[in-house]
Write a protein that holds these residues in place. Structure first.
Motif, PDB file in Angstrom:
ATOM      1  N   ARG B 119      28.088  83.845  47.044  1.00  0.00           N
ATOM      2  CA  ARG B 119      28.333  85.051  46.476  1.00  0.00           C
ATOM      3  C   ARG B 119      27.460  85.616  45.608  1.00  0.00           C
ATOM      4  N   GLU B 120      26.592  85.156  44.899  1.00  0.00           N
ATOM      5  CA  GLU B 120      25.402  85.853  44.456  1.00  0.00           C
ATOM      6  C   GLU B 120      24.602  86.466  45.238  1.00  0.00           C
ATOM      7  N   GLU B 121      24.236  85.966  46.553  1.00  0.00           N
ATOM      8  CA  GLU B 121      23.467  86.567  47.339  1.00  0.00           C
ATOM      9  C   GLU B 121      24.179  87.855  47.909  1.00  0.00           C
ATOM     10  N   ILE B 122      25.753  87.870  48.258  1.00  0.00           N
ATOM     11  CA  ILE B 122      26.336  88.811  48.533  1.00  0.00           C
ATOM     12  C   ILE B 122      26.386  89.982  47.631  1.00  0.00           C
ATOM     13  N   ALA B 123      26.314  89.865  46.042  1.00  0.00           N
ATOM     14  CA  ALA B 123      25.988  90.855  45.361  1.00  0.00           C
ATOM     15  C   ALA B 123      24.925  91.463  45.357  1.00  0.00           C
ATOM     16  N   ALA B 124      23.416  90.729  45.661  1.00  0.00           N
ATOM     17  CA  ALA B 124      22.482  91.476  45.967  1.00  0.00           C
ATOM     18  C   ALA B 124      22.350  92.045  47.212  1.00  0.00           C
ATOM     19  N   LEU B 125      23.058  91.706  48.106  1.00  0.00           N
ATOM     20  CA  LEU B 125      22.915  92.496  49.405  1.00  0.00           C
ATOM     21  C   LEU B 125      23.711  93.830  49.367  1.00  0.00           C
ATOM     22  N   MET B 126      24.833  93.658  48.585  1.00  0.00           N
ATOM     23  CA  MET B 126      25.443  94.998  48.293  1.00  0.00           C
ATOM     24  C   MET B 126      24.801  96.194  47.678  1.00  0.00           C
ATOM     25  N   GLU B 127      23.959  95.636  46.730  1.00  0.00           N
ATOM     26  CA  GLU B 127      23.337  96.476  45.803  1.00  0.00           C
ATOM     27  C   GLU B 127      22.347  97.012  46.868  1.00  0.00           C
ATOM     28  N   GLU B 128      21.712  96.505  47.711  1.00  0.00           N
ATOM     29  CA  GLU B 128      20.723  97.225  48.650  1.00  0.00           C
ATOM     30  C   GLU B 128      21.086  98.015  49.560  1.00  0.00           C
ATOM     31  N   GLN B 129      22.268  98.369  49.815  1.00  0.00           N
ATOM     32  CA  GLN B 129      22.770  99.176  50.841  1.00  0.00           C
ATOM     33  C   GLN B 129      22.885 100.498  50.171  1.00  0.00           C
ATOM     34  N   ASP B 130      22.890 101.545  51.416  1.00  0.00           N
ATOM     35  CA  ASP B 130      23.297 102.741  51.239  1.00  0.00           C
ATOM     36  C   ASP B 130      24.707 103.234  51.220  1.00  0.00           C
ATOM     37  N   VAL B 131      25.520 102.363  52.289  1.00  0.00           N
ATOM     38  CA  VAL B 131      26.806 102.685  52.334  1.00  0.00           C
ATOM     39  C   VAL B 131      27.533 101.300  52.622  1.00  0.00           C
TER      40      VAL B 131
END
Lengths: 111, 135, 99
Positions: B119-131
């Motif tokens: 879930r920590e990796e998901i938080a980072a993954l979401m931050e790097e998206q445009d949409v």
């Protein structure tokens, strides 16, 4: 619902002429659908149609043109894996026309 | 390409009880056809969307699970799966459809699309998206 | 980044998953039945309070008032009106709606 008659048997099609039940498809039905699209079927055409039906059977979708082109190139040879070749066979769009003749639904994201 | 955006599709619903999963898949296919950078995340009941062995014959519904295997052809090569959601449901990676893509930059070698994430990796993954699109 | 949650945490795990997946400095806005997530003394209150260390949690006042829970909110939850909702959406680079 519209119908199309082939060898005395009726087949249901939608308002754009796509076959409703893809399991009813056979070559004669394909020929008739091709006629409605004014496409003269050759072995090169059937090659693409057979590929589309196999693709649909495996993945349950008709591929987007970009995907189709690439896959055809891989399966049938590089000289056929380009949109020029496919548009020569199906001038009004390989996705739209070839899917219709193959008895498949209109591809998702078809534009 | 400057007009390519990073899209993350977040799938959190089981496949047949509601229409979300199928709708998401259709939007993914459309987005990918427009050559955007498309990534998928399966979490919570969304992990059931890519469970192996789905057979909808008796339920008389369309089994759309084979379509996830086509996504590699659409250059969707990153399918993230939340580790915790799998564990909570008693599932492992082996219970999921084996999703792969061919890496054009590596002589078309077949590679795994699924990546297990915390879930920590998901938080980072979401931050790097445009949409981020949620289904 | 702004996360919105619109489901009750007592029937749906959206809030739970959301709070696990928020980065430092993110904003979480509770709307519709999501506002029940801000209830004092509930089984999810400890997790919500712990999350408040790294993110700001907002609740939409119209939805809080409509449900009669305005005086039961965890201390530190920020009330916003519809204009505040719009502001949050505008000032964050992206929004993720946990459905």
């Amino acid at each position: 619902m519209a119908t199309m008659t082939v060898n005395g048997k009726d087949y249901e099609v939608d308002e754009e002429g796509y076959l409703i039940d893809l399991s009813q498809w056979n070559r004669e039905v394909g020929e008739e659908l091709a006629k409605s699209e004014k496409v003269d079927m050759t072995e090169s055409h059937w090659e693409v149609i057979d590929f589309l039906r196999e693709y649909y059977d495996e993945y349950q979708i008709a591929p987007a043109v970009r995907v189709l082109t690439k896959a055809i190139g891989k399966k049938l040879g590089k000289e056929k894996g380009n949109s020029k070749y496919l548009y020569e066979l199906f001038p009004y769009g390989p996705a739209k026309q070839a899917c219709k003749i193959a008895g498949l639904p209109k591809p998702t994201g078809c534009i | 390409m400057s007009d390519t955006k990073k899209f993350l599709y977040v799938n959190r619903k089981a496949p047949y009880g509601t229409v979300y999963a199928l709708e998401s898949l259709e939007v993914v296919l459309i987005g990918a056809a427009f050559e955007q950078d498309v990534q998928l995340l399966f979490m919570d009941d969304g992990v059931f969307q890519i469970a192996k062995g789905q057979d909808t014959g008796e339920a008389e519904m369309k089994n759309f699970s084979p379509t996830y295997s086509a996504l590699g052809d659409y250059e969707v090569t990153k399918m993230y799966v939340d580790k915790q959601s799998l564990e909570e449901r008693g599932l492992t990676l082996d219970d999921l459809i084996h999703l792969t893509y061919e890496d054009e930059d590596d002589d078309y070698a077949e590679k795994d699309s699924i990546r297990l994430v915390s879930r920590e990796e998901i938080a980072a993954l979401m931050e790097e998206q445009d949409v981020i699109l949620s289904f | 980044m702004l996360h919105t949650v619109n489901k009750s945490p007592f029937t749906n795990n959206s809030l739970d998953s959301c709070l696990d997946c928020v980065g430092n400095g993110a904003a979480v806005l509770l709307i519709e039945d999501g506002v029940y997530g801000a209830l004092k003394g509930s089984k999810v209150a400890d997790k919500v309070k712990a999350a408040m260390g790294k993110v700001t949690i907002y609740a939409l006042s119209a939805d809080v008032k409509a449900r009669g829970v305005a005086d039961k909110m965890i201390d530190g939850i920020k009330m916003v009106d519809y204009a505040g909702f719009v502001e949050l959406a505008a000032e964050n680079d992206k929004v993720h709606s946990w459905l």
